[in-house]
Design an enzyme around this catalytic site. Structure first.
Site, PDB file in Angstrom:
ATOM      1  N   GLY A  51      17.534 -36.123 -37.586  1.00 28.54           N
ATOM      2  CA  GLY A  51      18.953 -35.955 -37.870  1.00 28.54           C
ATOM      3  C   GLY A  51      19.365 -36.873 -38.997  1.00 28.54           C
ATOM      4  CB  CYS A  78      12.541 -38.282 -37.762  1.00 27.53           C
ATOM      5  SG  CYS A  78      13.118 -39.171 -39.221  1.00 27.53           S
ATOM      6  CE1 TYR A  79      20.247 -40.917 -35.187  1.00 26.62           C
ATOM      7  CE2 TYR A  79      19.938 -39.250 -33.470  1.00 26.62           C
ATOM      8  CZ  TYR A  79      20.669 -40.292 -34.020  1.00 26.62           C
ATOM      9  OH  TYR A  79      21.827 -40.710 -33.408  1.00 26.62           O
ATOM     10  CG  HIS A 165      10.018 -34.702 -40.319  1.00 33.58           C
ATOM     11  ND1 HIS A 165      11.006 -34.249 -39.483  1.00 33.58           N
ATOM     12  CD2 HIS A 165      10.544 -35.765 -40.984  1.00 33.58           C
ATOM     13  CE1 HIS A 165      12.087 -34.987 -39.635  1.00 33.58           C
ATOM     14  NE2 HIS A 165      11.831 -35.921 -40.540  1.00 33.58           N
ATOM     15  CD  GLU A 167       9.405 -31.262 -37.987  1.00 32.77           C
ATOM     16  OE1 GLU A 167       8.544 -31.935 -37.376  1.00 32.77           O
ATOM     17  OE2 GLU A 167      10.496 -31.730 -38.370  1.00 32.77           O
ATOM     18  CG  ASP A 223      16.568  -7.514 -38.841  1.00 31.67           C
ATOM     19  OD1 ASP A 223      15.350  -7.753 -38.872  1.00 31.67           O
ATOM     20  OD2 ASP A 223      17.427  -8.251 -39.372  1.00 31.67           O
ATOM     21  CE  LYS A 371      14.131  -9.725 -41.766  1.00 32.48           C
ATOM     22  NZ  LYS A 371      15.437  -9.049 -41.719  1.00 32.48           N
TER      23      LYS A 371
END
Ligand code: XMP
Length: 515
Positions: A51, A78-79, A165, A167, A223, A371
């Site tokens: 964050g 992190c945060y 991070h 990710e 979609d 998506k």
């Protein structure tokens, strides 16, 4: 399920996607979610996101401190890690050296969270604060040159924290770390698959809909097409698909779409020819915003009339995706439960915006999906590649690719030029490589010469774009020979065009579309 408490990081959504890639379901929820509420959700693991705040800011977001005592494994990123350390009695301070970008990770404990993460792995850092003193019971698992506590753990309580991070794609051992957390620490099973999603959705749709009727506005995009397939599988003829032809689609596309659905998929589509009506709305209109608004309003008018004619319907199916749900979560969330209370009807780009006061109940079977997951689901239930991999196409279609007034004449010119573009892009195998490739018609005219004749006609702009997500984009470096071929064909085959230019503007500062 693994839940991600969101502290406002730009990467929260990405964490959820990474977890789902390990075939474990994951959702982003508010950092305000209390320990009681978490107990009810009963997740196998909790991740605290990064964050923008500093934990010692007065207004810094905090989580319920009871979370540390739930007995559920927690990973702070992190945060999230700094918050864990601070709330449990450690110290977080502004780091002497802020760390942004790549850093090498040196491993102090190669078991547990860091199993299979190689010594010296590159990890992505983005922090100005650091943990300088750990709470009792915590150990250091890894460090970097500038950060002594890069990964920490309280083994007994299953609390983990990483300053980097894992990710983001630049973090080389990141996926291994996430897998360790998901499979070994949280003991999750890989059950979130396309097949189980389809099976469960069909059951849920049947349960929700019962013997009622559902209306779906089909646009031909991935979609709404996936949605049509899924609903058709679940409730068959209780579904009515409505396709409104505004007259702004690419050459042959409306016919092709209706034919595909009817003849190949055996899903009935109510084709509504509204070309004249839409064109009449745009007479004399040159302002792009007015254009879009008029198209939007007319869409609603047609939609309402037609749904009355075909109805009554109890449900309206919408192709809302998970990112829409996360983005609207803050405004729509119940502050107590963090759950979405009122589903806002989002202005549905692809079909031009639906009225806010529709009397339908909503059904949104894709609301849990990203998506790329929609594409997988579509593919798995038989949607052909031509729809699954279709390039994005704006709801207002060719109307916003004709600069200035839209007339029948100009639509025909653009449609023909655009068709040549598509043909050649396909022939040269570039369709999948480009985010979008299309033509734009400018309302000015310039002088040319063809044969012995002077011409005075429109220019066509070619817009070929590379992009990951449409937010930023670069113009595509396609071969000159291809540009020449397309230019020749357009000028020779499309009456009314005597010049072709190539748009070499990136986004930003240009947008992808011209209006
Ligand atoms: P811009 O022009 O803003 O476009 O760079 C970004 C992406 O969004 C698409 N786009 C639209 N899609 N309805 C849509 O469904 C719209 O009104 C619309 N306007 C732009 C555009 O094609 C590009 O992919």
């Amino acid at each position: 399920i693994i839940v991600i408490l969101d502290f406002g990081s730009q990467y929260s959504e990405l964490i959820a996607r990474r977890i789902r890639e390990t075939q474990v379901y994951s959702e982003v929820i508010s950092y305000r979610t209390t320990a009681e509420q978490l107990k009810a959700i009963n997740p196998k693991g909790i991740i605290l996101s990064g964050g923008p705040s500093s934990v010692y800011d007065e207004k810094a977001p905090h989580c319920d401190p009871e979370i540390w005592n739930l007995g559920i494994p927690v990973l702070g990123v992190c945060y999230g890690m700094q918050l864990m350390v601070k709330q449990l009695g450690g110290t977080v301070e502004r780091a002497k050296l802020a760390e942004y970008g790549k850093a090498s990770l040196f491993i102090d404990d190669p078991t547990d969270l860091l199993t299979n993460v190689e010594e010296g792995s590159t990890m992505w850092m983005s922090h100005g604060d650091s943990c300088t003193d750990l709470p009792t019971g915590f150990e250091i698992l890894a460090h970097t040159d500038n950060t002594p506590c890069a990964a920490v753990a309280h083994h007994e309580k299953n609390l983990y924290g990483v300053q980097f991070h894992p990710e983001v794609v630049h973090s080389i051992g990141g996926i291994a770390l996430i897998r360790n957390f998901v499979y070994h620490i949280c003991e999750c099973e890989p059950t979130w698959t396309t097949a189980t999603f389809v099976e469960e959705s069909i059951r849920e749709i049947r349960e929700q809909v019962g013997d009622k009727r559902v209306l779906l506005a089909l646009s031909g995009g991935v979609d709404s097409s996936t949605l049509a397939f899924l609903l058709h599988k679940a409730i068959g003829d209780q579904l009515t698909c409505m396709f409104i032809d505004q007259g702004f689609m690419r050459k042959y596309e409306p016919e092709r779409l209706v034919k595909l659905f009817k003849e190949q998929f055996h899903i009935d589509v109510e084709y509504v020819n509204a070309r004249e009506r839409f064109l009449a709305q745009l007479e004399g209109i040159t302002d792009p915003e007015v254009k879009r608004k008029r198209i939007g309003h007319e869409f609603i008018n047609v939609f309402e009339e037609e749904s009355k004619r075909l109805g009554p319907f109890d449900y309206l199916a919408q192709g809302t995706l998970y990112p829409d749900v996360i983005e609207s979560a803050d405004t729509n969330a119940d502050p107590k439960s963090g759950e979405r209370v009122a589903v806002k009807i989002k202005s549905h780009h692809n079909v031009g915006g639906l009225p806010k006061d529709l009397r339908f109940k909503l059904i949104e079977p894709l609301r849990k999906l990203f998506k790329d997951e929609v594409r997988k689901v579509g593919r798995s239930i038989g949607l052909p590649e031509e729809i699954v991999n279709r390039q994005p196409f704006p709801g207002p279609g060719l109307a916003i690719r004709i600069i200035g007034e839209v007339t029948a004449d100009r639509l025909n010119i653009l449609r023909d030029a655009d068709f040549i573009v598509r043909q050649e892009i396909n022939r040269h195998g570039l369709y999948g490589e480009l985010w979008q490739a299309f033509a734009v018609l400018l309302p000015i005219r310039s002088v040319g010469v063809m044969g012995d004749q002077r011409t005075y006609a429109y220019p066509i702009v070619l817009r070929f774009i590379k992009s990951e997500d449409g937010m930023t984009a670069d113009w595509a470096r396609v071969p000159y020979d291809l540009l020449e071929l397309i230019s020749n064909r357009i000028v020779n085959e499309v009456k009314g065009v005597n010049r072709v230019v190539y748009d070499i503007t990136s986004k930003p500062p240009g947008t992808i579309e011209w209006e």
